[in-house]
Design an enzyme around this catalytic site. Structure first.
Site, PDB file in Angstrom:
ATOM      1  N   GLY A   1       0.823  -1.197   0.000  1.00  0.00           N
ATOM      2  CA  GLY A   1       0.000   0.000   0.000  1.00  0.00           C
ATOM      3  C   GLY A   1       0.852   1.238   0.000  1.00  0.00           C
ATOM      4  O   GLY A   1       2.084   1.170  -0.013  1.00  0.00           O
ATOM      5  N   GLY A   2       0.187   2.412   0.011  1.00  0.00           N
ATOM      6  CA  GLY A   2       0.911   3.657  -0.038  1.00  0.00           C
ATOM      7  C   GLY A   2       1.819   3.874   1.150  1.00  0.00           C
ATOM      8  O   GLY A   2       2.857   4.513   1.032  1.00  0.00           O
ATOM      9  N   MET A   3       1.453   3.356   2.312  1.00  0.00           N
ATOM     10  CA  MET A   3       2.286   3.586   3.484  1.00  0.00           C
ATOM     11  C   MET A   3       2.461   2.344   4.341  1.00  0.00           C
ATOM     12  O   MET A   3       3.257   2.349   5.262  1.00  0.00           O
ATOM     13  CB  MET A   3       1.674   4.697   4.345  1.00  0.00           C
ATOM     14  CG  MET A   3       0.297   4.373   4.875  1.00  0.00           C
ATOM     15  SD  MET A   3      -0.217   5.459   6.195  1.00  0.00           S
ATOM     16  CE  MET A   3       0.986   5.076   7.437  1.00  0.00           C
ATOM     17  N   GLY A   4       1.734   1.266   4.046  1.00  0.00           N
ATOM     18  CA  GLY A   4       1.846   0.057   4.839  1.00  0.00           C
ATOM     19  C   GLY A   4       1.916  -1.168   3.960  1.00  0.00           C
ATOM     20  O   GLY A   4       1.655  -1.117   2.758  1.00  0.00           O
ATOM     21  N   VAL A   6       0.426  -4.883   3.074  1.00  0.00           N
ATOM     22  CA  VAL A   6      -0.875  -5.557   3.190  1.00  0.00           C
ATOM     23  C   VAL A   6      -0.696  -7.037   2.883  1.00  0.00           C
ATOM     24  O   VAL A   6      -0.097  -7.403   1.868  1.00  0.00           O
ATOM     25  CB  VAL A   6      -1.913  -4.932   2.235  1.00  0.00           C
ATOM     26  CG1 VAL A   6      -3.270  -5.608   2.431  1.00  0.00           C
ATOM     27  CG2 VAL A   6      -2.027  -3.439   2.459  1.00  0.00           C
ATOM     28  N   LYS A  21      -3.248  -5.033   7.318  1.00  0.00           N
ATOM     29  CA  LYS A  21      -2.345  -3.954   6.930  1.00  0.00           C
ATOM     30  C   LYS A  21      -1.448  -3.643   8.111  1.00  0.00           C
ATOM     31  O   LYS A  21      -1.925  -3.424   9.230  1.00  0.00           O
ATOM     32  CB  LYS A  21      -3.137  -2.713   6.513  1.00  0.00           C
ATOM     33  CG  LYS A  21      -2.271  -1.629   5.871  1.00  0.00           C
ATOM     34  CD  LYS A  21      -3.151  -0.540   5.257  1.00  0.00           C
ATOM     35  CE  LYS A  21      -2.332   0.468   4.479  1.00  0.00           C
ATOM     36  NZ  LYS A  21      -3.188   1.483   3.809  1.00  0.00           N
ATOM     37  N   ASP A 115      -8.444  11.367  -1.758  1.00  0.00           N
ATOM     38  CA  ASP A 115      -7.598  10.611  -2.685  1.00  0.00           C
ATOM     39  C   ASP A 115      -8.425   9.591  -3.459  1.00  0.00           C
ATOM     40  O   ASP A 115      -8.038   8.427  -3.599  1.00  0.00           O
ATOM     41  CB  ASP A 115      -6.457   9.930  -1.946  1.00  0.00           C
ATOM     42  CG  ASP A 115      -5.316   9.519  -2.883  1.00  0.00           C
ATOM     43  OD1 ASP A 115      -5.214  10.103  -3.982  1.00  0.00           O
ATOM     44  OD2 ASP A 115      -4.537   8.614  -2.522  1.00  0.00           O
TER      45      ASP A 115
END
Length: 216
Positions: A1-4, A6, A21, A115
């Site tokens: 993901g964008g920051m984590g 999954v 996540k 977003d």
């Protein structure tokens, strides 16, 4: 993901697949952790069948923050268009209506997504019904009337291809209408397989959003 990261997992007690996540330790700084916690806390307040469901969240014994959500076995809208090409107008209307339903609930409690884009919307099958929309990744969500955003208010947030003009000029003052602009841009992509505005740089794309009349 964008920051984590999954992962697909199996819930031992519920006997069903879920997605987990995790916020990796290397990304566990104050800002990232705040954004991650906000994502799960705010998303868990939403009950729309078109918003991804949150089952649990917490920290592992070694301090890794996680949350457990429903597993989505389907295509993101981005992957759908890349794989199969543009969609029919009727199908796009059904998809956009469901996206708006999820956003309507979020907006009714003062949350904006900020977003909305094809990669953050998944089509799956539920109870034999196809093309069920699930809106995910509320990591950039902002609570209207609340405290400071987990992102810097004056910073450009979101994906440039789907940014409303006001999200570029005054990102600290956006409201639910910016999400609706993004839904329109997503619908354009689904119908045509191209973006409303193209550009070789972020600055060029943002300039088009501000000054160029879209082709119809």
């Amino acid at each position: 993901g964008g920051m984590g990261a999954v992962y697909r997992a199996r819930h031992a007690m519920m006997k069903r697949d879920v997605a987990i996540k995790l916020l990796p330790p290397g990304k566990g700084g104050g800002d990232a952790l705040l954004r991650f916690e906000r994502e799960v806390q705010l998303t868990s307040r939403l009950n729309s069948p078109n918003t991804i469901a949150i089952f649990d969240y917490g920290r592992t014994p070694d301090g890794v923050f996680y949350y457990v959500m429903e597993y989505l076995d389907g295509f993101s809208l981005e992957d759908l268009v890349v794989t199969f090409g543009p969609l029919s107008p009727g199908r796009v209307v059904r998809i956009a209506t469901q996206i708006c339903g999820a956003l309507a609930e979020a907006h009714s409690i003062g949350l904006i997504h900020r977003d909305i884009k094809p990669a953050n919307i998944v089509l799956c099958e539920r109870a034999g019904v196809r093309d069920v929309v699930k809106v995910l990744d509320f990591g950039l969500v902002k609570e209207l009337g609340g405290g400071a955003s987990a992102t810097t208010d004056s910073a450009l947030t979101g994906t440039p291809l789907y940014l409303a003009p006001e999200a570029i000029k005054t990102p600290d003052a956006v409201d639910g209408r910016s999400d609706l602009y993004a839904v329109g841009a997503v619908a354009f992509y689904l119908l045509t397989g191209t973006h409303v505005f193209e550009g070789s740089t972020i600055v060029e794309v943002c300039s088009h959003h501000l000054h160029t009349e879209p082709d119809t």
